[in-house]
Motif scaffolding. Structure first.
Motif, PDB file in Angstrom:
ATOM      1  N   LEU A 260      -4.937  -4.753   3.046  1.00 55.01           N
ATOM      2  CA  LEU A 260      -6.144  -4.633   2.219  1.00 55.01           C
ATOM      3  C   LEU A 260      -6.475  -3.172   1.962  1.00 55.01           C
ATOM      4  N   LEU A 261      -6.333  -2.338   2.980  1.00 56.51           N
ATOM      5  CA  LEU A 261      -6.596  -0.905   2.839  1.00 56.51           C
ATOM      6  C   LEU A 261      -5.633  -0.271   1.840  1.00 56.51           C
ATOM      7  N   ILE A 262      -4.360  -0.655   1.882  1.00 57.44           N
ATOM      8  CA  ILE A 262      -3.365  -0.108   0.955  1.00 57.44           C
ATOM      9  C   ILE A 262      -3.693  -0.495  -0.485  1.00 57.44           C
ATOM     10  N   VAL A 263      -4.099  -1.739  -0.693  1.00 58.34           N
ATOM     11  CA  VAL A 263      -4.457  -2.188  -2.037  1.00 58.34           C
ATOM     12  C   VAL A 263      -5.666  -1.413  -2.559  1.00 58.34           C
ATOM     13  N   ILE A 264      -6.659  -1.224  -1.714  1.00 54.32           N
ATOM     14  CA  ILE A 264      -7.859  -0.483  -2.125  1.00 54.32           C
ATOM     15  C   ILE A 264      -7.515   0.967  -2.451  1.00 54.32           C
ATOM     16  N   LEU A 265      -6.679   1.589  -1.621  1.00 52.09           N
ATOM     17  CA  LEU A 265      -6.253   2.969  -1.886  1.00 52.09           C
ATOM     18  C   LEU A 265      -5.431   3.055  -3.163  1.00 52.09           C
ATOM     19  N   ALA A 266      -4.639   2.026  -3.445  1.00 53.17           N
ATOM     20  CA  ALA A 266      -3.840   2.011  -4.671  1.00 53.17           C
ATOM     21  C   ALA A 266      -4.747   2.002  -5.899  1.00 53.17           C
ATOM     22  N   PHE A 267      -5.768   1.157  -5.878  1.00 50.30           N
ATOM     23  CA  PHE A 267      -6.719   1.132  -6.984  1.00 50.30           C
ATOM     24  C   PHE A 267      -7.464   2.459  -7.105  1.00 50.30           C
ATOM     25  N   ASP A 268      -7.821   3.030  -5.966  1.00 45.49           N
ATOM     26  CA  ASP A 268      -8.531   4.304  -5.978  1.00 45.49           C
ATOM     27  C   ASP A 268      -7.670   5.410  -6.577  1.00 45.49           C
ATOM     28  N   MET A 269      -6.391   5.424  -6.231  1.00 46.25           N
ATOM     29  CA  MET A 269      -5.479   6.436  -6.777  1.00 46.25           C
ATOM     30  C   MET A 269      -5.243   6.222  -8.271  1.00 46.25           C
ATOM     31  N   ILE A 270      -5.176   4.961  -8.703  1.00 43.11           N
ATOM     32  CA  ILE A 270      -5.036   4.682 -10.132  1.00 43.11           C
ATOM     33  C   ILE A 270      -6.247   5.196 -10.896  1.00 43.11           C
ATOM     34  N   GLY A 271      -7.445   4.931 -10.354  1.00 46.19           N
ATOM     35  CA  GLY A 271      -8.657   5.401 -11.005  1.00 46.19           C
ATOM     36  C   GLY A 271      -8.733   6.912 -11.071  1.00 46.19           C
ATOM     37  N   GLU A 272      -8.368   7.573  -9.965  1.00 45.32           N
ATOM     38  CA  GLU A 272      -8.414   9.034  -9.926  1.00 45.32           C
ATOM     39  C   GLU A 272      -7.436   9.646 -10.925  1.00 45.32           C
ATOM     40  N   ASN A 273      -6.220   9.130 -10.981  1.00 48.04           N
ATOM     41  CA  ASN A 273      -5.212   9.685 -11.888  1.00 48.04           C
ATOM     42  C   ASN A 273      -5.463   9.272 -13.333  1.00 48.04           C
ATOM     43  N   MET A 274      -6.046   8.099 -13.540  1.00 50.50           N
ATOM     44  CA  MET A 274      -6.415   7.703 -14.890  1.00 50.50           C
ATOM     45  C   MET A 274      -7.495   8.630 -15.432  1.00 50.50           C
TER      46      MET A 274
END
Length: 285
Positions: A260-274
């Motif tokens: 769950l933590l990895i999925v949340i971090l993945a979304f967070d990184m997508i948002g930051e780079n987007m």
């Protein structure tokens, strides 16, 4: 002169490489998340059937995440829970974005409408998210529908405040005053001049809301006010595993929580780079 040209070319090349790496990272993370959702849809009932002869097995090559107290494979259960959480987060975030669009445009019509939107934002922000989600979910009878609506109705406030601030800045532009002088209505100005400038905010806001929506869904389900116990949700898996941690079955909570933590971090990184792509100024911060 030649040195100056080389310097400019290097700068352009480096900028292109940075953008290329950003797009590649977003693509890889997106493929990972889409793969989780697609894989979770192909999980059949036989894959989660009980096998008491294999209960509480430690992680191994056959069962990477171990098995639970009913002999079910924890990797498959975790995969199903993550897929369900992502779908719920996507639906809740999309509904929240639509609400933000409507209320943001409503606030641009006039002072009265702006005051109403501001009052609604302050009202929802004055109540703790988790408590409000629980109340709405219970009021709607729980389940997936109740959780989605509850999460959606509590996550539009931050994006709406950003949209209101952006609209106030746009309304000071000269082309807005020119449109008014030509007799264009407020709704026409909002639809044709304001809304196109807000699209990047909506896209980024939806992505940024994903981690919060998923976390709150898991939290409410963990407390027993969210999804049904029969659904393979991460919150349910973590809640059930609490009974067995004292017996040394650490993998029942560790791997689902880490996933769950990895999925949340993945979304967070997508948002930051987007955000770096949509706003080039952020790429140099």
């Amino acid at each position: 002169m030649n040195t100056a040209v080389v310097t400019v070319n290097r700068g352009l090349f480096n900028g292109f490489n940075l953008r290329q790496k950003t797009i590649l990272l977003i693509s890889c993370l997106s493929v990972l998340l889409i793969s989780i959702v697609v894989s979770s849809t192909f999980i059949d009932d036989n894959a989660l059937s009980t096998d008491f002869g294999s209960k509480n097995l430690a992680p191994s090559m056959e069962h990477p995440f171990g098995t639970d107290w009913m002999g079910r494979d924890m990797f498959i259960r975790t995969l199903g829970g993550l897929g369900l959480s992502i779908v719920i987060g996507a639906l809740a975030s999309s509904i929240s974005t639509v609400l933000s669009v409507i209320l943001g445009l409503l606030s641009s019509i006039g002072k009265i409408e702006d005051s109403i939107v501001s009052w609604l934002v302050d009202l929802f922000l004055s109540i703790p998210h988790l408590l409000l989600i629980i109340l709405i979910s219970i009021g709607l009878g729980g389940g997936s529908t109740g959780v989605i609506i509850a999460v959606a109705l509590t996550h539009w406030t931050s994006l709406t405040r950003v949209v209101r601030a952006e609209i106030k800045q746009i309304k000071t532009q000269e082309y807005i005053h020119i449109s008014r002088n030509f007799g264009k209505s407020r709704w026409w100005i909002a639809k044709n001049h304001i809304l196109p400038h807000l699209v990047p905010q909506f896209v980024l806001g939806t992505i940024v809301m994903f981690p919060h929506a998923i976390l709150h869904e898991a939290s409410v389900t963990f407390l027993g006010f969210g999804l049904s116990p029969h659904q393979p949700a991460i919150g349910i898996i973590l809640s059930e595993s609490m009974k067995y941690l004292s017996a040394g079955y650490w993998w029942l909570a560790f791997f689902p929580g880490l996933s769950l933590l990895i999925v949340i971090l993945a979304f967070d990184m997508i948002g930051e780079n987007m955000g770096k792509i949509l706003d080039p100024k952020r790429a140099h911060e």
